[in-house]
Scaffold this motif. Sequence first.
Motif, mmCIF file in Angstrom:
data_model
loop_
_atom_site.group_PDB
_atom_site.id
_atom_site.type_symbol
_atom_site.label_atom_id
_atom_site.label_comp_id
_atom_site.label_asym_id
_atom_site.label_seq_id
_atom_site.Cartn_x
_atom_site.Cartn_y
_atom_site.Cartn_z
ATOM 1 N N HIS A 84 -13.083 -26.382 -31.079
ATOM 2 C CA HIS A 84 -11.856 -27.044 -31.517
ATOM 3 C C HIS A 84 -11.027 -26.224 -32.504
ATOM 4 N N SER A 85 -11.468 -25.030 -32.853
ATOM 5 C CA SER A 85 -10.664 -24.167 -33.720
ATOM 6 C C SER A 85 -11.034 -22.711 -33.465
ATOM 7 N N ARG A 86 -10.221 -21.803 -33.988
ATOM 8 C CA ARG A 86 -10.247 -20.429 -33.503
ATOM 9 C C ARG A 86 -11.496 -19.629 -33.871
ATOM 10 N N LEU A 87 -11.849 -19.542 -35.135
ATOM 11 C CA LEU A 87 -13.021 -18.728 -35.475
ATOM 12 C C LEU A 87 -14.304 -19.308 -34.869
ATOM 13 N N PRO A 88 -14.534 -20.615 -34.944
ATOM 14 C CA PRO A 88 -15.694 -21.161 -34.227
ATOM 15 C C PRO A 88 -15.653 -20.868 -32.732
ATOM 16 N N ALA A 89 -14.455 -20.862 -32.145
ATOM 17 C CA ALA A 89 -14.346 -20.536 -30.719
ATOM 18 C C ALA A 89 -14.771 -19.099 -30.448
ATOM 19 N N TRP A 90 -14.378 -18.177 -31.323
ATOM 20 C CA TRP A 90 -14.814 -16.791 -31.175
ATOM 21 C C TRP A 90 -16.327 -16.664 -31.310
ATOM 22 N N ILE A 91 -16.901 -17.362 -32.288
ATOM 23 C CA ILE A 91 -18.356 -17.315 -32.471
ATOM 24 C C ILE A 91 -19.055 -17.824 -31.216
ATOM 25 N N CYS A 92 -18.552 -18.929 -30.671
ATOM 26 C CA CYS A 92 -19.145 -19.492 -29.447
ATOM 27 C C CYS A 92 -18.971 -18.539 -28.265
ATOM 28 N N HIS A 93 -17.775 -18.010 -28.114
ATOM 29 C CA HIS A 93 -17.489 -17.104 -26.995
ATOM 30 C C HIS A 93 -18.414 -15.893 -27.024
ATOM 31 N N LEU A 94 -18.565 -15.271 -28.189
ATOM 32 C CA LEU A 94 -19.397 -14.077 -28.301
ATOM 33 C C LEU A 94 -20.881 -14.411 -28.150
ATOM 34 N N ALA A 95 -21.270 -15.608 -28.579
ATOM 35 C CA ALA A 95 -22.665 -16.028 -28.390
ATOM 36 C C ALA A 95 -22.960 -16.277 -26.916
ATOM 37 N N LEU A 96 -22.000 -16.858 -26.207
ATOM 38 C CA LEU A 96 -22.192 -17.198 -24.799
ATOM 39 C C LEU A 96 -22.152 -15.976 -23.885
ATOM 40 N N ARG A 97 -21.435 -14.965 -24.309
ATOM 41 C CA ARG A 97 -21.134 -13.850 -23.421
ATOM 42 C C ARG A 97 -22.384 -13.151 -22.887
ATOM 43 N N LYS A 98 -23.429 -13.068 -23.686
ATOM 44 C CA LYS A 98 -24.633 -12.347 -23.265
ATOM 45 C C LYS A 98 -25.745 -13.278 -22.776
ATOM 46 N N ILE A 99 -25.401 -14.533 -22.572
ATOM 47 C CA ILE A 99 -26.363 -15.468 -21.970
ATOM 48 C C ILE A 99 -26.232 -15.368 -20.459
ATOM 49 N N PRO A 100 -27.335 -15.261 -19.720
ATOM 50 C CA PRO A 100 -27.262 -15.166 -18.258
ATOM 51 C C PRO A 100 -26.445 -16.315 -17.672
ATOM 52 N N THR A 101 -25.709 -16.025 -16.616
ATOM 53 C CA THR A 101 -24.800 -17.006 -16.023
ATOM 54 C C THR A 101 -25.495 -18.304 -15.676
ATOM 55 N N ASN A 102 -26.701 -18.215 -15.172
ATOM 56 C CA ASN A 102 -27.405 -19.435 -14.751
ATOM 57 C C ASN A 102 -27.904 -20.267 -15.921
ATOM 58 N N LYS A 103 -27.817 -19.735 -17.138
ATOM 59 C CA LYS A 103 -28.236 -20.484 -18.328
ATOM 60 C C LYS A 103 -27.073 -20.754 -19.281
ATOM 61 N N ARG A 104 -25.903 -20.308 -18.905
ATOM 62 C CA ARG A 104 -24.755 -20.385 -19.807
ATOM 63 C C ARG A 104 -24.073 -21.745 -19.708
ATOM 64 N N PRO A 105 -23.859 -22.417 -20.835
ATOM 65 C CA PRO A 105 -23.116 -23.694 -20.806
ATOM 66 C C PRO A 105 -21.662 -23.472 -20.409
ATOM 67 N N VAL A 106 -21.031 -24.521 -19.928
ATOM 68 C CA VAL A 106 -19.591 -24.497 -19.713
ATOM 69 C C VAL A 106 -18.908 -24.402 -21.076
ATOM 70 N N PHE A 107 -17.903 -23.559 -21.165
ATOM 71 C CA PHE A 107 -17.173 -23.357 -22.420
ATOM 72 C C PHE A 107 -15.803 -24.011 -22.303
ATOM 73 N N ILE A 108 -15.548 -24.993 -23.171
ATOM 74 C CA ILE A 108 -14.281 -25.716 -23.183
ATOM 75 C C ILE A 108 -13.623 -25.522 -24.547
ATOM 76 N N THR A 109 -12.317 -25.319 -24.535
ATOM 77 C CA THR A 109 -11.568 -25.209 -25.788
ATOM 78 C C THR A 109 -10.469 -26.257 -25.823
ATOM 79 N N SER A 110 -10.184 -26.770 -27.005
ATOM 80 C CA SER A 110 -9.053 -27.685 -27.215
ATOM 81 C C SER A 110 -8.048 -27.015 -28.131
ATOM 82 N N VAL A 111 -6.807 -26.934 -27.677
ATOM 83 C CA VAL A 111 -5.740 -26.334 -28.481
ATOM 84 C C VAL A 111 -5.098 -27.454 -29.291
ATOM 85 N N HIS A 112 -5.398 -27.481 -30.582
ATOM 86 C CA HIS A 112 -4.945 -28.564 -31.461
ATOM 87 C C HIS A 112 -3.720 -28.186 -32.283
ATOM 88 N N GLY A 113 -3.210 -26.968 -32.104
ATOM 89 C CA GLY A 113 -2.073 -26.558 -32.906
ATOM 90 C C GLY A 113 -1.260 -25.484 -32.220
#
Length: 373
Positions: A84-113
């Motif tokens: 729901h905000s930018r720096l947490p989104a970056w942390i999530c994105h970079l954490a997810l990036r190296k997780i194998p596709t079959n184990k990776r959660p769906v990544f959803i973002t909400s643009v609140h501003g």
Amino acid sequence: VQALATLGLGGSEMVAVEISEYLRAAGHQVTVLAANGPLAERVNVAGAKLLDWPVGRKRLGTLRYIFKLRAWLLENQPDIVHAHSRLPAWICHLALRKIPTNKRPVFITSVHGQYSVSDYSAIMARGDHVIAVSNHIREDTLNNYLPADNPHLHLIYGGTSRDEFPYGYRASSEWVEKTYAEFPQLRNKRILLLPGRLSRYKGHAAFIEMLAKLQSVYDDIHGVILGKAKPGSRYINELEGLAEREGVRDKLTFCGERVDMRDWMSISCIVFNLCSDPPEAFGRIVPEALSLGVPVIAWNHGGVREVLREMYPFGAVQADNLAALIHKTGTFLQQTPMIRESDCFSLHSSMEQTLKLYHQALGHAQADTEEGQ
């Protein structure tokens, strides 16, 4: 997982907590990733888990949460990570990036501003699915980050709980007396209320200048500003200085950050939303006040324009037009307008649409996995 900077009292924080409550009530497991704050109690009451990690703190040390979050995600295997905000989104994105596709959660973002256009802000348009909280934000996202008619961009307005903000609600006599004891200058006054954190774009200066122009005609009005500044900010000193110069220091009260917004709105004559540049993405105080039946006056732009168009067009004022703001406020003070009860922008509808998107996103993820196999 709902990921955000802190559990403060802002609009995006409220949405993340409301989603958490809704999902828990529907029987889903929920983890909130955010620094502790006033809304943490609601997270706990809902039965969600809180990871009290300061992933919104803008310092180099925050990067360590990339590895910590990746390990947590691999261990707990959530289906969805919703940022729901930018720096947490970056942390999530970079954490997810190296997780194998079959184990990776769906990544959803909400643009609140309406964020400044930059590579840093672009992360909010890089989710597998992207939620825009108003058509204003949808258009801004398309103009700056995504191709036209992108199928992964979804318009889901914020919403107001009609249980929490029922039409005709009035604060209890106990609350009123306690408030008057704390702020005796408000007794027997007509309150003009401006909620929102102490930030320059929230329109406090225009509010004070309006108050100065109207005080000689309506000597029973009193301005109330709800919200707090960032730690170390001296903005409140500037506003107090402006009020002193305009001769309304005794007709203006700063009440700080409050969790009893509904009660403050209910005792107010008019509620204002004067966010200027950038305009408000959605502006939840507008549907909240109107749901109670309290008149609203707001700049007619951004997401607020969309809310007013559906709920109360008469409250719209041309953005940054101080003369028009003064005239409209005087009109309301002369004769309090009646606000019709409305079902627009309900929390239930917003949450239903969000859950529907979650199911849709998971269905797509499952289909992609099956095709890969």
